[in-house]
Design a protein around this motif. Structure first.
Motif, PDB file in Angstrom:
ATOM      1  N   TYR A   1       0.803  -1.227   0.000  1.00 55.95           N
ATOM      2  CA  TYR A   1       0.000   0.000   0.000  1.00 55.95           C
ATOM      3  C   TYR A   1       0.836   1.279   0.000  1.00 55.95           C
ATOM      4  CZ  TYR A   1      -4.072  -2.881   1.163  1.00 55.95           C
ATOM      5  OH  TYR A   1      -5.078  -3.801   1.159  1.00 55.95           O
ATOM      6  N   PHE A   2       2.149   1.163   0.109  1.00 56.39           N
ATOM      7  CA  PHE A   2       3.000   2.350   0.256  1.00 56.39           C
ATOM      8  C   PHE A   2       2.778   3.384  -0.846  1.00 56.39           C
ATOM      9  CE2 PHE A   2       6.889   4.682  -0.778  1.00 56.39           C
ATOM     10  CZ  PHE A   2       7.053   5.385   0.398  1.00 56.39           C
ATOM     11  N   LYS A   3       2.850   2.974  -2.087  1.00 52.88           N
ATOM     12  CA  LYS A   3       2.779   3.923  -3.207  1.00 52.88           C
ATOM     13  C   LYS A   3       1.440   4.659  -3.256  1.00 52.88           C
ATOM     14  CE  LYS A   3       6.187   1.602  -6.096  1.00 52.88           C
ATOM     15  NZ  LYS A   3       6.455   0.927  -7.371  1.00 52.88           N
ATOM     16  N   ALA A   4       0.387   4.048  -2.772  1.00 52.39           N
ATOM     17  CA  ALA A   4      -0.914   4.722  -2.728  1.00 52.39           C
ATOM     18  C   ALA A   4      -1.052   5.577  -1.462  1.00 52.39           C
ATOM     19  CB  ALA A   4      -2.035   3.694  -2.787  1.00 52.39           C
ATOM     20  N   ASN A   5      -0.677   5.020  -0.324  1.00 58.82           N
ATOM     21  CA  ASN A   5      -0.866   5.728   0.947  1.00 58.82           C
ATOM     22  C   ASN A   5       0.045   6.933   1.110  1.00 58.82           C
ATOM     23  OD1 ASN A   5      -2.963   4.197   1.889  1.00 58.82           O
ATOM     24  ND2 ASN A   5      -1.752   3.003   3.318  1.00 58.82           N
ATOM     25  N   VAL A   6       1.215   6.920   0.489  1.00 58.13           N
ATOM     26  CA  VAL A   6       2.189   7.991   0.698  1.00 58.13           C
ATOM     27  C   VAL A   6       1.646   9.352   0.234  1.00 58.13           C
ATOM     28  CG1 VAL A   6       3.490   7.883  -1.475  1.00 58.13           C
ATOM     29  CG2 VAL A   6       4.678   8.413   0.647  1.00 58.13           C
ATOM     30  N   PHE A   7       0.646   9.360  -0.612  1.00 60.06           N
ATOM     31  CA  PHE A   7       0.075  10.611  -1.108  1.00 60.06           C
ATOM     32  C   PHE A   7      -0.882  11.272  -0.115  1.00 60.06           C
ATOM     33  CE2 PHE A   7       1.340   8.570  -5.075  1.00 60.06           C
ATOM     34  CZ  PHE A   7       2.030   9.610  -5.673  1.00 60.06           C
ATOM     35  N   PHE A   8      -1.280  10.559   0.933  1.00 63.83           N
ATOM     36  CA  PHE A   8      -2.265  11.097   1.865  1.00 63.83           C
ATOM     37  C   PHE A   8      -1.630  11.965   2.946  1.00 63.83           C
ATOM     38  CE2 PHE A   8      -4.484   7.564  -0.050  1.00 63.83           C
ATOM     39  CZ  PHE A   8      -5.722   8.128  -0.301  1.00 63.83           C
ATOM     40  N   LYS A   9      -2.215  13.122   3.157  1.00 70.56           N
ATOM     41  CA  LYS A   9      -1.756  14.043   4.199  1.00 70.56           C
ATOM     42  C   LYS A   9      -2.497  13.770   5.508  1.00 70.56           C
ATOM     43  CE  LYS A   9       0.898  16.088   1.311  1.00 70.56           C
ATOM     44  NZ  LYS A   9       2.201  15.501   1.191  1.00 70.56           N
ATOM     45  N   ASN A  10      -3.687  13.213   5.399  1.00 71.02           N
ATOM     46  CA  ASN A  10      -4.490  12.842   6.573  1.00 71.02           C
ATOM     47  C   ASN A  10      -4.775  11.355   6.499  1.00 71.02           C
ATOM     48  OD1 ASN A  10      -4.821  15.577   7.433  1.00 71.02           O
ATOM     49  ND2 ASN A  10      -6.294  15.825   5.776  1.00 71.02           N
ATOM     50  N   TYR A  11      -4.795  10.723   7.662  1.00 69.54           N
ATOM     51  CA  TYR A  11      -5.034   9.286   7.708  1.00 69.54           C
ATOM     52  C   TYR A  11      -5.867   8.991   8.938  1.00 69.54           C
ATOM     53  CZ  TYR A  11      -3.973   4.287   7.363  1.00 69.54           C
ATOM     54  OH  TYR A  11      -4.062   2.920   7.233  1.00 69.54           O
TER      55      TYR A  11
END
Length: 178
Positions: A48-58
């Motif tokens: 999931y790294f390549k998708a999640n890295v774009f999120f500023k909020n989680y």
């Protein structure tokens, strides 16, 4: 599109602080043993790294998400180091060094996510958390070398190195300027 969350949380999962102590497929010694499991939190974080890295909020939905956040931030640190390596063997040495260096855990002054993580309740829990995070760091570095380095050229893949400037949740495990 929402961020990807961990699917590994089960009711009998042990907690350290408010972080899940999930089983790992690893040869490194530590509190997490995952003999016979197909997939673990490190596989999930790398996937999931390549998708999640774009999120500023989680949004944290369970304790396994806290572990996923830590591994994702550690992958970012690893990629920063791996981009400077000229071969897979040099990368493996760099990952080993990064994995065993002293690092802050939740509740300590240098930890960047103290607002989201609770500190360990006692000395034994603190030792367990430090050992678990070190085990995660060592295994993540090893697996990442297999993914990042191109087998034909023995150089870091541009499809991984391109994420070096991205910061998941605008956070970093290293101090500014490192």
């Amino acid at each position: 599109m929402p961020a990807y969350h961990s699917n590994l949380m089960v009711p009998e999962t042990r907690l350290v602080g408010n972080m899940a102590l999930l089983p790992l497929k690893t040869q490194f010694k530590g509190p997490a043993r995952g003999d016979g499991i197909d997939s673990d939190i490190i596989d999930e974080a790398i996937y999931y790294f390549k998708a999640n890295v774009f999120f500023k909020n989680y949004e944290i939905k369970n304790e396994a998400d806290r572990t996923l956040i830590y591994v994702t931030l550690y992958i970012s640190e690893c990629i920063k180091r791996l981009q400077k390596c000229s071969s897979k063997s040099q990368g493996e040495k760099e990952m080993y060094t990064l994995g065993i260096t002293n690092f802050p855990i939740p509740g300590e002054p240098g930890f960047p996510l103290n607002a989201m993580y609770s500190k360990p309740a006692n000395k034994q829990e603190e030792e367990t958390m430090r050992a678990y995070l070190q085990q995660i760091r060592q295994e993540t570095g090893l697996r990442l070398c297999d993914r990042v380095f191109d087998p034909q050229t023995d150089k870091p893949s541009k499809w991984w190195v391109c994420f070096v400037k991205r910061q998941f949740m605008n956070k970093s495990l290293s101090a500014p300027g490192q």
